[in-house]
Design an enzyme around this catalytic site. Structure first.
Site, mmCIF file in Angstrom:
data_model
loop_
_atom_site.group_PDB
_atom_site.id
_atom_site.type_symbol
_atom_site.label_atom_id
_atom_site.label_comp_id
_atom_site.label_asym_id
_atom_site.label_seq_id
_atom_site.Cartn_x
_atom_site.Cartn_y
_atom_site.Cartn_z
ATOM 1 N N GLU A 286 -14.743 5.780 -120.247
ATOM 2 C CA GLU A 286 -14.486 6.403 -121.538
ATOM 3 C C GLU A 286 -15.791 6.556 -122.327
ATOM 4 O OE1 GLU A 286 -10.514 5.379 -122.986
ATOM 5 O OE2 GLU A 286 -11.490 5.047 -124.910
ATOM 6 N N GLU A 289 -17.569 9.436 -121.123
ATOM 7 C CA GLU A 289 -16.912 10.656 -121.603
ATOM 8 C C GLU A 289 -17.296 10.934 -123.069
ATOM 9 O OE1 GLU A 289 -12.756 10.334 -120.757
ATOM 10 O OE2 GLU A 289 -12.434 12.471 -121.131
ATOM 11 N N CYS A 312 -5.631 4.321 -123.798
ATOM 12 C CA CYS A 312 -5.220 3.085 -123.120
ATOM 13 C C CYS A 312 -3.753 2.775 -123.334
ATOM 14 C CB CYS A 312 -6.015 1.893 -123.642
ATOM 15 S SG CYS A 312 -7.758 2.134 -123.512
ATOM 16 N N SER A 332 -9.062 11.098 -124.319
ATOM 17 C CA SER A 332 -9.892 10.858 -123.139
ATOM 18 C C SER A 332 -9.021 10.945 -121.889
ATOM 19 C CB SER A 332 -10.492 9.457 -123.264
ATOM 20 O OG SER A 332 -10.833 8.974 -121.994
ATOM 21 N N LYS A 371 4.299 -0.088 -120.680
ATOM 22 C CA LYS A 371 3.592 -0.189 -119.395
ATOM 23 C C LYS A 371 4.574 -0.127 -118.232
ATOM 24 C CE LYS A 371 -0.789 -0.884 -120.547
ATOM 25 N NZ LYS A 371 -1.687 0.253 -120.448
ATOM 26 N N GLU A 374 5.003 3.374 -117.771
ATOM 27 C CA GLU A 374 3.770 3.972 -117.264
ATOM 28 C C GLU A 374 3.663 3.814 -115.748
ATOM 29 O OE1 GLU A 374 -0.762 3.712 -118.893
ATOM 30 O OE2 GLU A 374 -0.066 2.017 -117.731
ATOM 31 N N CYS A 516 -2.293 -4.557 -129.173
ATOM 32 C CA CYS A 516 -1.476 -5.150 -128.100
ATOM 33 C C CYS A 516 -0.988 -6.561 -128.438
ATOM 34 C CB CYS A 516 -2.267 -5.209 -126.807
ATOM 35 S SG CYS A 516 -2.908 -3.611 -126.346
#
Lengths: 587, 165
Positions: A286, A289, A312, A332, A371, A374, A516
């Protein structure tokens, strides 16, 4: 100085600032009035105050009926009783009424012993169910990739509705039907999977009963761990190690990294690696980037998409895919650390060890429920083989540890396995809001300027404020950054971006309050913001204690690039560590 | 409203209205009113118990004391006032299974006076449940287990032989 209001609560004199509720005033002198629908994570925007459950009613002298203490403001000379016979009878009756429309399956309920309704029942000394009668039957049950919904257990506190609408601005949950038939569900009583639900799981984090819980993967993991033909490897996220201890009676903010590793080994994981390592890898990609886009921008390229946004957080990814399909070029393209880990584990690690990746089961231990969703995204399952097989939450891990007869608090410390266990302090702070930004800034600063950082911490991006901004001097170039947590704040930023009013260069977004550490898979905070603050402080303590505090100085990361990936944004990195986004707008 | 009205049924009538109008936000009104209505329905069907009266009194007091809005705070008033002023009617429903105003159908019994019945069969022909039996010119009888207490037979009887007790 502001004039204080004087009142009496349970014959005790109290002085509070104007505007204080009876509930807070009582709390200040150590009187804990029971509540149920009320939740207030002070300092964040998580608040539900509909005064609808009526559990917190108190008697106010001179008032005809009882007053809900969570929504009644103190006035001068008020005389309040929180434990009179009238109040106690009303509270008990109301709780009994709730029980009359609630299944009696506490013994097998996933929320057993952590349920706020159950605690009230014990506190009010309810030993029988005096009311029986018709129960609502039209309520739906659903198991999605991340969330289990069993609305029979819903007591209509509407915390989930407040969080979904006000905190996350997703607006999926609301009241359907009215009166006794009221249920909380997506509009038209649809299923979660047919809505804009981001699976952030904040509804689960605040649900007082077992109506909304995580999808349980513990049985599946137990089976895999017992299968001799499978190689099961673990990757715990940064925020797990500062919260897991709470499930075993340890103080919030206890860092249990060493015990966590030992426990995972005892559970039977073949290798215990670290998502923090993958967080460092994320920063490499990242960061590269960011620098690439910045260079193009500084060279006068008008087509470059700025600000670059972090990617993220899987709930945040779902959010912009559903709501801002015209802006998919801004975030990103780097995968989340957990997915990067999966991709590297099933390629590099398997190749070097001569292991068939099909035998490997990568399990991520996350503070997050999104997650779980995901892991099931198609783009993360090349050839039908998921990079991360499935994810379990911090709470699920705690349950597994207890089930495996491990006395967690007595465990010795141990270290992560190599080569994917070494991490820097930059990887550790991913767990708190502003952490990814700070970690990226540390690397971007050093790589861009070629100078060493004098002060490693970028404290200006830390804190609990919803949207925080800062300007960092990069060799004379003012880099404007912004950090937002909760999706309602993300929506403010995205709306400004759509109008072309956003002049930041880098933006970090995390869906959960506090980042988180306040994730939906963490031990329940039950409305205590101090717990989130203690976890955040622990995350930064963990960073301070690390020998290496910059992602690009992590020796395992350097080795990975030398040995396998080549360079950040190189061909192999693009293939393994980057993704793309889809238009998921519901027509 | 007069002595031909059953006070339990009157309270039930008002409760039906408030249960239908409840928005569902606060617990006492959403669940409490529903439970009160269920108890009143039990009493009017002859399935009530004396403990139900205490439970009604308690529920009504708590709902009035703790509901969020005016609807919930006033919805128990018909129950509270009938309980305090016409408690004997409640007790009669529960203990004697009797409704003196003859409004609670489940508590009524239709009977034919054999001395007055001429056996014309007009009642039997009009009975939608076919609960009335008897030979022509002889006194008829009503089977109370089949009777649906619709009152059709009374309106057809020319001799005033059918009564409700």
């Amino acid at each position: 100085m502001e004039k204080k209001i004087k009142l009496t609560i349970d014959n005790r004199p109290v002085r509070v600032a104007p505007g204080t509720t009876i509930l807070d005033a009582a709390e200040s002198v150590g009187i804990a009035i029971p509540t149920l629908c009320h939740i207030d994570l002070k300092g964040t925007c998580v608040k539900n105050n509909p005064a609808s459950c009526r559990i917190c009613v108190v008697e106010v002298e001179g008032r005809r009926n009882l007053a809900p203490s969570c929504a009644t403001v103190c006035t001068e000379g008020m005389v309040v009783y929180t434990n009179s016979a009238r109040v106690i009878r009303a509270r008990k009756t109301i709780a009994e009424l709730m029980l009359s429309d609630h299944p009696n399956d506490c013994l097998t309920c996933p929320k057993c012993s952590d349920c706020e309704l159950q605690r009230l029942v014990m506190r009010f000394n309810i030993r029988e169910m005096p009311f029986t009668g018709g129960e609502q039957s039209a309520r739906k049950k659903e198991i999605t990739a991340a969330i289990t919904r069993n609305m029979d257990k819903c007591i209509l506190c509407r915390r989930c509705e407040s969080v979904c609408n006000n905190v996350q601005s997703v607006g999926v949950l609301g009241a359907v039907r009215r009166g006794f038939d009221t249920t909380i569900a997506p509009t038209f009583d649809r299923m979660f999977k047919d809505t804009d639900c981001t699976y952030c799981g904040q509804c689960v984090a605040v649900c007082p009963t077992g109506a909304l819980t995580e999808r349980d993967n513990t049985d599946r993991l137990m089976e895999d761990l017992c299968d001799p033909n499978k190689i099961v490897i673990a990757q715990p996220a940064p925020a797990v190690r500062v919260a897991l201890g709470e499930e075993f009676g340890m103080k919030p903010g206890s860092i249990v990294t060493g015990k966590l590793v030992t426990a995972l080994r005892y559970l039977g994981f073949t290798k215990v690696f670290d998502t923090d390592f993958a967080a460092d890898l994320t920063i490499m990609e990242e960061g590269a980037e960011i620098l690439k886009r910045l260079k193009a921008f500084l060279a006068g390229d008008k087509s470059v998409k700025l600000p670059i946004m972090t990617s993220c957080c899987p709930a945040w990814v779902n959010f912009f895919e559903h709501n801002y399909p015209d802006l998919l070029d801004y975030p990103s393209s780097a995968k989340s650390p957990a997915q990067m880990f999966g991709a590297i584990a099933k390629t590099w690690w398997c190749e070097r060890r001569n292991i068939n990746p099909k035998k490997v089961v990568v399990v991520s231990i996350m503070p997050c429920l999104a997650k779980k969703y995901e892991c099931e995204r198609e783009e993360f399952c090349p050839d039908g083989q998921p990079d991360v097989d499935y994810s379990i939450s911090t709470r699920e891990l705690a349950r597994l540890i207890k089930r495996a007869n491990i006395r967690f608090t007595d465990l010795p410390d141990s270290d992560f396995d190599t080569p994917m266990g070494e991490s820097s302090g930059a990887g550790a702070i991913f767990g708190a809001t502003g952490g990814v930004m700070e970690a990226a800034l540390r690397t971007v600063y050093e790589v861009h300027t070629g100078k060493e950082l004098q002060k490693i911490e970028f404290t200006e991006v830390r804190g609990l404020e919803g949207i925080r901004e800062a300007t960092i001097d990069l060799n004379g170039f003012p880099l404007k950054v912004c950090v937002a947590h909760t999706l309602s704040n993300a929506r403010i930023l995205m709306d400004r971006l759509r109008k072309g009013e956003l002049d930041y260069h880098v933006v970090e977004v995390m869906a959960c309050p506090g980042g988180c550490i306040g994730g939906a898979g963490q031990p329940y905070h039950h409305g205590h913001v101090e717990i989130l603050q203690a976890r955040a402080a622990a995350i930064y303590r963990e960073d301070e204690g690390k020998a290496i505090r910059l992602s690009h100085k992590n020796p395992d990361i350097i080795k990975l690039y030398e040995d396998f990936l080549g360079e950040p944004l190189g061909e192999r990195s693009e293939q393994l560590l980057h993704t793309h986004y889809f238009n998921k707008q519901i027509q | 409203m007069d002595e031909d009205d059953c006070m339990v049924s009157v309270a039930k009538f008002y409760l039906e209205f408030t249960v239908g109008e409840s928005c569902g936000k606060c617990t006492p009104c959403r669940i409490g009113n529903k439970r009160m209505l269920e108890i009143l329905t039990r009493i009017t069907e002859g399935k009530g118990e004396m403990a139900d009266l205490d439970q009604l009194q308690n529920l009504a007091t708590v709902i009035k004391d703790s509901a969020l809005c005016g609807l919930g705070q006033t919805s128990p008033n018909p129950v509270l006032s009938t309980l305090s002023n016409f408690r004997d009617e409640y007790v009669e429903h529960v203990r004697a299974h009797k409704c003196r105003a003859k409004k609670c159908k489940a508590l009524l019994t239709y009977t034919i006076d054999p001395l007055r019945c001429k056996g014309c069969s007009a009642c039997a022909k009009s009975c939608p449940a076919q609960a009335i039996m008897g030979e022509t010119r002889k006194p008829h009888v009503i089977n109370p287990y089949v009777c649906i207490r619709c009152g059709m037979c009374i309106s057809r009887c020319h001799f005033g032989a059918i009564s409700v007790i």
